[in-house]
Design a protein around this motif. Sequence first.
Motif, PDB file in Angstrom:
ATOM      1  N   ALA A   1       0.836  -1.206   0.000  1.00 45.12           N
ATOM      2  CA  ALA A   1       0.000   0.000   0.000  1.00 45.12           C
ATOM      3  C   ALA A   1       0.871   1.256   0.000  1.00 45.12           C
ATOM      4  CB  ALA A   1      -0.923  -0.001   1.214  1.00 45.12           C
TER       5      ALA A   1
ATOM      6  N   ILE B   1     -10.045  -2.926  -4.951  1.00 43.24           N
ATOM      7  CA  ILE B   1     -11.153  -3.045  -3.995  1.00 43.24           C
ATOM      8  C   ILE B   1     -11.505  -4.518  -3.850  1.00 43.24           C
ATOM      9  CG2 ILE B   1     -13.528  -2.384  -3.491  1.00 43.24           C
ATOM     10  CD1 ILE B   1     -13.113   0.037  -5.350  1.00 43.24           C
TER      11      ILE B   1
ATOM     12  N   GLU C   1      -5.709   3.665  -9.487  1.00 41.92           N
ATOM     13  CA  GLU C   1      -4.586   3.031  -8.783  1.00 41.92           C
ATOM     14  C   GLU C   1      -5.058   2.201  -7.597  1.00 41.92           C
ATOM     15  OE1 GLU C   1      -1.214   6.493  -9.620  1.00 41.92           O
ATOM     16  OE2 GLU C   1      -2.429   6.565  -7.779  1.00 41.92           O
ATOM     17  N   LEU C   2      -6.372   2.098  -7.416  1.00 45.06           N
ATOM     18  CA  LEU C   2      -6.928   1.382  -6.271  1.00 45.06           C
ATOM     19  C   LEU C   2      -7.296  -0.044  -6.640  1.00 45.06           C
ATOM     20  CD1 LEU C   2      -9.430   4.063  -4.871  1.00 45.06           C
ATOM     21  CD2 LEU C   2      -7.022   3.734  -4.240  1.00 45.06           C
TER      22      LEU C   2
ATOM     23  N   TRP D   1      -4.591   1.130  -1.890  1.00 45.34           N
ATOM     24  CA  TRP D   1      -3.918   1.936  -2.917  1.00 45.34           C
ATOM     25  C   TRP D   1      -2.612   1.228  -3.275  1.00 45.34           C
ATOM     26  CZ3 TRP D   1      -0.469   6.717  -1.941  1.00 45.34           C
ATOM     27  CH2 TRP D   1      -0.104   7.306  -3.164  1.00 45.34           C
ATOM     28  N   THR D   2      -2.624   0.510  -4.386  1.00 43.96           N
ATOM     29  CA  THR D   2      -1.480  -0.322  -4.763  1.00 43.96           C
ATOM     30  C   THR D   2      -0.769   0.176  -6.011  1.00 43.96           C
ATOM     31  OG1 THR D   2      -2.843  -1.756  -6.160  1.00 43.96           O
ATOM     32  CG2 THR D   2      -2.638  -2.346  -3.836  1.00 43.96           C
TER      33      THR D   2
ATOM     34  N   PRO E   1      -3.912   9.886  -4.160  1.00 42.00           N
ATOM     35  CA  PRO E   1      -4.057   8.688  -4.996  1.00 42.00           C
ATOM     36  C   PRO E   1      -5.093   8.922  -6.094  1.00 42.00           C
ATOM     37  CG  PRO E   1      -4.178   8.148  -2.659  1.00 42.00           C
ATOM     38  CD  PRO E   1      -4.268   9.629  -2.753  1.00 42.00           C
TER      39      PRO E   1
ATOM     40  N   GLY F   1      -2.489   4.227   2.214  1.00 45.22           N
ATOM     41  CA  GLY F   1      -3.631   3.954   1.339  1.00 45.22           C
ATOM     42  C   GLY F   1      -4.363   2.681   1.673  1.00 45.22           C
TER      43      GLY F   1
ATOM     44  N   ILE G   1     -16.444   5.156  -3.140  1.00 46.04           N
ATOM     45  CA  ILE G   1     -16.089   3.758  -3.337  1.00 46.04           C
ATOM     46  C   ILE G   1     -17.336   2.928  -3.629  1.00 46.04           C
ATOM     47  CG2 ILE G   1     -15.134   1.705  -2.245  1.00 46.04           C
ATOM     48  CD1 ILE G   1     -13.059   3.786  -3.102  1.00 46.04           C
TER      49      ILE G   1
ATOM     50  N   PHE H   1      -8.239   9.585   1.027  1.00 48.75           N
ATOM     51  CA  PHE H   1      -8.721   8.606   2.003  1.00 48.75           C
ATOM     52  C   PHE H   1      -9.299   9.290   3.239  1.00 48.75           C
ATOM     53  CE2 PHE H   1      -6.657   5.736  -0.725  1.00 48.75           C
ATOM     54  CZ  PHE H   1      -6.922   4.424  -0.350  1.00 48.75           C
TER      55      PHE H   1
ATOM     56  N   ILE I   1      -8.098   7.016  -8.538  1.00 49.60           N
ATOM     57  CA  ILE I   1      -9.013   5.876  -8.425  1.00 49.60           C
ATOM     58  C   ILE I   1      -8.528   4.690  -9.255  1.00 49.60           C
ATOM     59  CG2 ILE I   1     -11.369   5.096  -8.918  1.00 49.60           C
ATOM     60  CD1 ILE I   1     -12.376   7.797  -8.053  1.00 49.60           C
TER      61      ILE I   1
ATOM     62  N   VAL J   1     -10.275  -1.370   0.704  1.00 45.00           N
ATOM     63  CA  VAL J   1      -9.712  -0.549  -0.365  1.00 45.00           C
ATOM     64  C   VAL J   1      -8.209  -0.422  -0.128  1.00 45.00           C
ATOM     65  CG1 VAL J   1      -9.805   1.663  -1.566  1.00 45.00           C
ATOM     66  CG2 VAL J   1     -11.879   0.727  -0.504  1.00 45.00           C
TER      67      VAL J   1
END
Length: 295
Positions: free
Chosen positions: A85, A143, A140-141, A118-119, A136, A98, A177, A168, A138, A116
């Motif tokens: 993250a 879920i 890049e997330l 953030w990777t 971040p 994240g 989300i 966040f 979206i 969620v």
Amino acid sequence: MFSESPLLIELGRVRFCAERAPGSRGGLTLVELLMAMAISSILVVALGGIVTATQSAWKHTQGIEDSQAQITATFDRIKMMVSQAGIYQVSGQPPQVGLAVVTNSWNSIDIANTLVVWTGGRNGGISDQGTLTRLPKINELLIYTSDPDDAHNLIELALPDIDSSIDFNSSSFNSTIRSAISSNSAESALLSNRIKASQFILSGNPWGTPVGNIRFEIVKTPSDSNLSGVSPGTSAWMNLSWPQGTASATSGLRQIRINYEIQFETAERTALNDANSPTALPFFGSSSRYYAYVP
């Protein structure tokens, strides 16, 4: 001269008596035959029960092994992404990792079934960039949640076409989300199709949609409340519950731990969204992300 005849006449009845050869055996009587058949029937029934029990035990064991394989792969995937993250720090605010758990309303009950992370995307790697000075995006997330179309499926969602930023710490984070999960641009990857689904029962009848038995929990050490109002370098700061006691006058090592509980079916389901199965087993896991907290 006639030899003695084996034919005997006694009281007006004729009885035949055949002489037996020495050492010969007679046939089974009707009673003996019936007893043999009864014993054979009992043995057949007993063997049939043993075979049925063996098959049931094998299917149950095979189901547990299949579920274990899915849960191992799922937990390994989540653990890897949580460990990667990303961290960002903007506008002079403290660094933010994240990671977030989002609740969803199910029949007026809030359930924490969405994680969620953030990777940087499905391949991860955002953590290699250090602490970023931007929000971040979206796309890049990742879920992790229950499939809106089938509560038995645990999915990993990505939104590669949405490049807008997201904070966040924003009050609208949860609603954003939730909207993203149901959007047409969401791309899902199936992690498991054996999630147990629960159905809300009202007055003896199913009410509402089934929901997957998934629960996430986020634990911060030190917690947000413990950090609130504490100045770096003070005794209160140094006495906070820093992991491994790692802290200095200006920073401290902080841990964000994600706990998760997921109930997996041990038997194949027979219908779409088939709920209320008694064959589920709970599995527990956790993942952690450590980072330097600098107010």
